[in-house]
Design a protein around this motif. Structure first.
Motif, mmCIF file in Angstrom:
data_model
loop_
_atom_site.group_PDB
_atom_site.id
_atom_site.type_symbol
_atom_site.label_atom_id
_atom_site.label_comp_id
_atom_site.label_asym_id
_atom_site.label_seq_id
_atom_site.Cartn_x
_atom_site.Cartn_y
_atom_site.Cartn_z
ATOM 1 N N SER A 1 43.153 28.349 56.380
ATOM 2 C CA SER A 1 42.657 27.954 57.557
ATOM 3 C C SER A 1 41.422 27.357 57.410
ATOM 4 C CB SER A 1 42.755 28.971 58.842
ATOM 5 O OG SER A 1 44.112 29.138 59.124
ATOM 6 N N PHE A 2 41.120 26.117 58.019
ATOM 7 C CA PHE A 2 39.770 25.596 57.773
ATOM 8 C C PHE A 2 39.181 25.147 59.329
ATOM 9 C CE2 PHE A 2 42.017 24.901 53.880
ATOM 10 C CZ PHE A 2 41.316 25.260 53.088
ATOM 11 N N ALA A 3 37.997 25.558 59.551
ATOM 12 C CA ALA A 3 37.332 25.021 60.828
ATOM 13 C C ALA A 3 37.062 23.719 60.752
ATOM 14 C CB ALA A 3 36.006 25.875 60.899
ATOM 15 N N ALA A 4 36.543 22.934 61.885
ATOM 16 C CA ALA A 4 36.204 21.639 61.980
ATOM 17 C C ALA A 4 35.021 21.028 60.995
ATOM 18 C CB ALA A 4 35.652 21.258 63.469
ATOM 19 N N GLY A 5 34.154 22.148 60.613
ATOM 20 C CA GLY A 5 33.115 21.778 59.778
ATOM 21 C C GLY A 5 33.458 21.899 58.215
ATOM 22 N N GLY A 6 34.715 22.252 58.005
ATOM 23 C CA GLY A 6 35.292 22.189 56.663
ATOM 24 C C GLY A 6 35.118 23.728 56.161
ATOM 25 N N ARG A 7 34.693 24.606 56.721
ATOM 26 C CA ARG A 7 34.546 26.085 56.168
ATOM 27 C C ARG A 7 35.799 26.752 56.194
ATOM 28 N NH1 ARG A 7 33.815 31.029 58.568
ATOM 29 N NH2 ARG A 7 33.567 30.031 60.594
ATOM 30 N N CYS A 8 36.217 27.495 55.258
ATOM 31 C CA CYS A 8 37.547 28.215 55.275
ATOM 32 C C CYS A 8 37.410 29.429 55.784
ATOM 33 C CB CYS A 8 38.088 28.038 53.754
ATOM 34 S SG CYS A 8 39.665 29.344 53.607
ATOM 35 N N THR A 9 38.205 29.901 56.809
ATOM 36 C CA THR A 9 38.147 30.833 57.708
ATOM 37 C C THR A 9 39.060 31.877 57.372
ATOM 38 O OG1 THR A 9 39.514 30.025 59.358
ATOM 39 C CG2 THR A 9 37.047 29.568 59.378
ATOM 40 N N LYS A 10 40.077 31.657 56.761
ATOM 41 C CA LYS A 10 41.470 32.514 56.486
ATOM 42 C C LYS A 10 42.013 32.071 55.121
ATOM 43 C CE LYS A 10 45.452 34.350 58.630
ATOM 44 N NZ LYS A 10 46.606 34.115 59.723
ATOM 45 N N ILE A 11 42.146 33.349 54.311
ATOM 46 C CA ILE A 11 43.128 33.078 53.117
ATOM 47 C C ILE A 11 44.172 34.207 53.279
ATOM 48 C CG2 ILE A 11 43.161 33.364 50.575
ATOM 49 C CD1 ILE A 11 40.355 32.145 50.337
ATOM 50 N N PRO A 12 45.226 34.091 53.629
ATOM 51 C CA PRO A 12 46.388 34.967 53.965
ATOM 52 C C PRO A 12 46.530 35.999 52.676
ATOM 53 C CG PRO A 12 46.855 32.953 54.805
ATOM 54 C CD PRO A 12 45.903 32.768 54.092
ATOM 55 N N VAL A 13 46.538 35.248 51.466
ATOM 56 C CA VAL A 13 46.982 36.246 50.364
ATOM 57 C C VAL A 13 45.999 37.155 50.052
ATOM 58 C CG1 VAL A 13 45.857 34.702 48.564
ATOM 59 C CG2 VAL A 13 48.008 36.076 48.011
ATOM 60 N N HIS A 14 44.640 37.020 50.325
ATOM 61 C CA HIS A 14 43.524 37.937 50.183
ATOM 62 C C HIS A 14 42.643 38.165 51.583
ATOM 63 C CE1 HIS A 14 44.121 37.937 46.081
ATOM 64 N NE2 HIS A 14 43.991 36.533 46.021
ATOM 65 N N PRO A 15 43.387 38.811 52.615
ATOM 66 C CA PRO A 15 42.849 38.985 53.941
ATOM 67 C C PRO A 15 41.455 39.734 54.035
ATOM 68 C CG PRO A 15 44.720 40.301 53.895
ATOM 69 C CD PRO A 15 44.853 39.595 52.564
ATOM 70 N N VAL B 1 47.616 22.663 63.308
ATOM 71 C CA VAL B 1 46.402 22.940 63.874
ATOM 72 C C VAL B 1 46.584 24.382 64.766
ATOM 73 C CG1 VAL B 1 44.599 22.421 65.420
ATOM 74 C CG2 VAL B 1 45.704 20.692 64.016
ATOM 75 N N CYS B 2 45.966 25.254 64.482
ATOM 76 C CA CYS B 2 45.790 26.476 65.125
ATOM 77 C C CYS B 2 44.576 26.970 65.509
ATOM 78 C CB CYS B 2 46.681 27.659 64.501
ATOM 79 S SG CYS B 2 46.846 29.150 65.243
ATOM 80 N N ALA B 3 44.450 27.133 66.964
ATOM 81 C CA ALA B 3 43.472 27.254 67.642
ATOM 82 C C ALA B 3 42.052 26.466 67.064
ATOM 83 C CB ALA B 3 42.843 28.900 67.237
ATOM 84 N N GLY B 4 42.295 25.238 66.868
ATOM 85 C CA GLY B 4 41.426 24.286 66.741
ATOM 86 C C GLY B 4 41.049 24.119 65.225
ATOM 87 N N GLU B 5 41.687 24.997 64.266
ATOM 88 C CA GLU B 5 41.636 24.966 62.988
ATOM 89 C C GLU B 5 42.799 24.402 62.108
ATOM 90 O OE1 GLU B 5 40.582 28.724 61.540
ATOM 91 O OE2 GLU B 5 38.458 28.668 62.489
ATOM 92 N N LEU B 6 42.658 23.624 61.144
ATOM 93 C CA LEU B 6 43.514 23.042 60.318
ATOM 94 C C LEU B 6 44.106 23.977 59.314
ATOM 95 C CD1 LEU B 6 44.933 20.011 59.691
ATOM 96 C CD2 LEU B 6 43.135 19.759 58.012
ATOM 97 N N VAL B 7 45.309 24.230 59.334
ATOM 98 C CA VAL B 7 46.188 25.258 58.528
ATOM 99 C C VAL B 7 46.999 24.389 57.261
ATOM 100 C CG1 VAL B 7 47.677 27.095 58.365
ATOM 101 C CG2 VAL B 7 46.158 26.695 60.527
ATOM 102 N N CYS B 8 46.680 24.868 56.058
ATOM 103 C CA CYS B 8 47.378 24.257 55.021
ATOM 104 C C CYS B 8 48.998 24.772 55.199
ATOM 105 C CB CYS B 8 46.825 24.602 53.696
ATOM 106 S SG CYS B 8 47.356 23.938 52.426
ATOM 107 N N PRO B 9 49.604 23.443 54.731
ATOM 108 C CA PRO B 9 51.273 23.975 55.148
ATOM 109 C C PRO B 9 51.592 24.824 53.539
ATOM 110 C CG PRO B 9 51.015 21.736 54.227
ATOM 111 C CD PRO B 9 49.694 22.216 54.532
ATOM 112 N N TYR B 10 50.794 24.836 52.646
ATOM 113 C CA TYR B 10 51.430 25.395 51.332
ATOM 114 C C TYR B 10 51.074 26.958 51.214
ATOM 115 C CZ TYR B 10 52.313 25.192 46.251
ATOM 116 O OH TYR B 10 52.892 25.396 44.917
#
Length: 322
Positions: A71-85, A58-67
């Motif tokens: 990153s996903f906000a509490a409401g489920g929305r994806c906020t970050k895709i590192p491979v396509h920033p 969990v980073c800044a209150g968002e769930l971060v996938c280990p794979y």
């Protein structure tokens, strides 16, 4: 499962700013707290490639996938895709979240379609959250939850299964009263021995899986039986007593009683019998009841009706997990 109900998942103190993996109601869940301290819950799988999010961070209150670091906000929305920033995030890239609330020291999940108000979370007024003499803990049972609830109505097994604890406990149930309304079931009566000694008991039930037990006037407790899956149940209990009302020693006594309940009464005496009961789930016609089983019978019949009435809604919850 009976849908359109609140279910206790775990103790609130067990969920922090790290991902918490839980299996409840046949679902694999991940829980975490946001920066505001509020609990969020989602299915424990990343929509990208199905990785277990509970092994992430969990980073800044968002769930971060280990794979791949999505990153996903509490409401489920994806906020970050590192491979396509610098590319738009697809709308479909979101978690399947579930409504949760915190109350009575527990995290509760709404299992159903239309979300209910947390004010409707079931509870017994007799169990005061402010009590300084109560103590809580939990235990996993290798038993279907319906059998545990049914057995809690069955206090007359005590002089047989638990005879070593109180050899003088009566075998006969007398003056049994059973009241049922809107799914709530209240029972009370006495266990009477051959010498006329009576021990008062009361077992109250609130849908879908809460019970308040009293055996004598000295000890009482709430028991919640939440299914992990079809073969296991998470049982949480909060015990209190009227013997010692001083906060420190009173809580110590409640803790001692609950420890004895888990380690001896349940683990060594009740569970070995419960795990062998047939059928595995409590169901109408599954066994032959006697008069003292009126409270248990009301519960089993109520559960069967609820399963029929809410079959479509429960199927929709499970289908959304696939």
């Amino acid at each position: 499962m009976i849908s359109e109900r609140w279910y206790a998942l775990c103790e609130a103190k067990s969920v922090s700013n790290k991902p918490t993996a839980l299996r409840r109601l046949g679902l694999d869940l991940v829980l975490w707290r946001g920066t505001d301290g509020q609990v969020a819950a989602a299915m424990d799988r990343c929509p990208h490639k199905g990785a277990r999010l509970s092994t992430g961070s969990v980073c800044a209150g968002e769930l971060v996938c280990p794979y791949h670091g999505f990153s996903f906000a509490a409401g489920g929305r994806c906020t970050k895709i590192p491979v396509h920033p610098n590319q738009p995030i697809p709308n479909a890239m979101r978690l399947r979240t579930l409504p949760v609330a915190q109350a009575h020291g527990l995290i509760w999940l709404w299992y159903g379609a239309a979300v209910a108000d947390p004010a409707t979370i079931p509870w017994f007024d007799e169990m005061d959250d402010r009590s300084r003499t109560a103590y809580s803990s939990s235990l996993e049972y290798p038993v279907h939850y319906s059998r545990i609830i049914e057995s809690n109505f069955d206090v007359y097994h005590f002089p047989f299964v638990h005879r070593s604890i109180d050899p003088g406990m009566g075998e006969e149930v007398v003056d049994l009263m059973v009241e049922a309304q809107d799914g709530a079931i209240n029972t009370r009566g006495f266990l009477q021995n051959k010498r006329g000694r009576r021990t008062a008991f009361a077992v109250n039930f609130l849908p879908p899986n809460l019970q308040l037990l009293r055996l004598s006037s000295l000890f009482f407790g709430v028991i919640i039986s939440t299914p992990i899956d079809d073969a296991r149940t998470w049982v949480w209990s909060r015990y209190d007593q009227t013997v010692l009302r001083w906060p420190i020693v009173g809580r110590w006594l409640s803790a001692l009683v609950l420890w004895f309940e888990w380690s001896v009464v349940q683990s060594r005496q009740d569970i070995p019998i419960l795990r062998e009961l047939e059928p595995r789930q409590a169901q109408p016609g599954g066994n032959v009841w006697v008069g003292a089983d009126r409270g248990a019978a009301r519960y089993v019949q109520w559960r069967a009706r609820q399963l029929r009435e809410h079959a479509d809604a429960a199927a929709a919850v499970l289908q959304a997990d696939r």
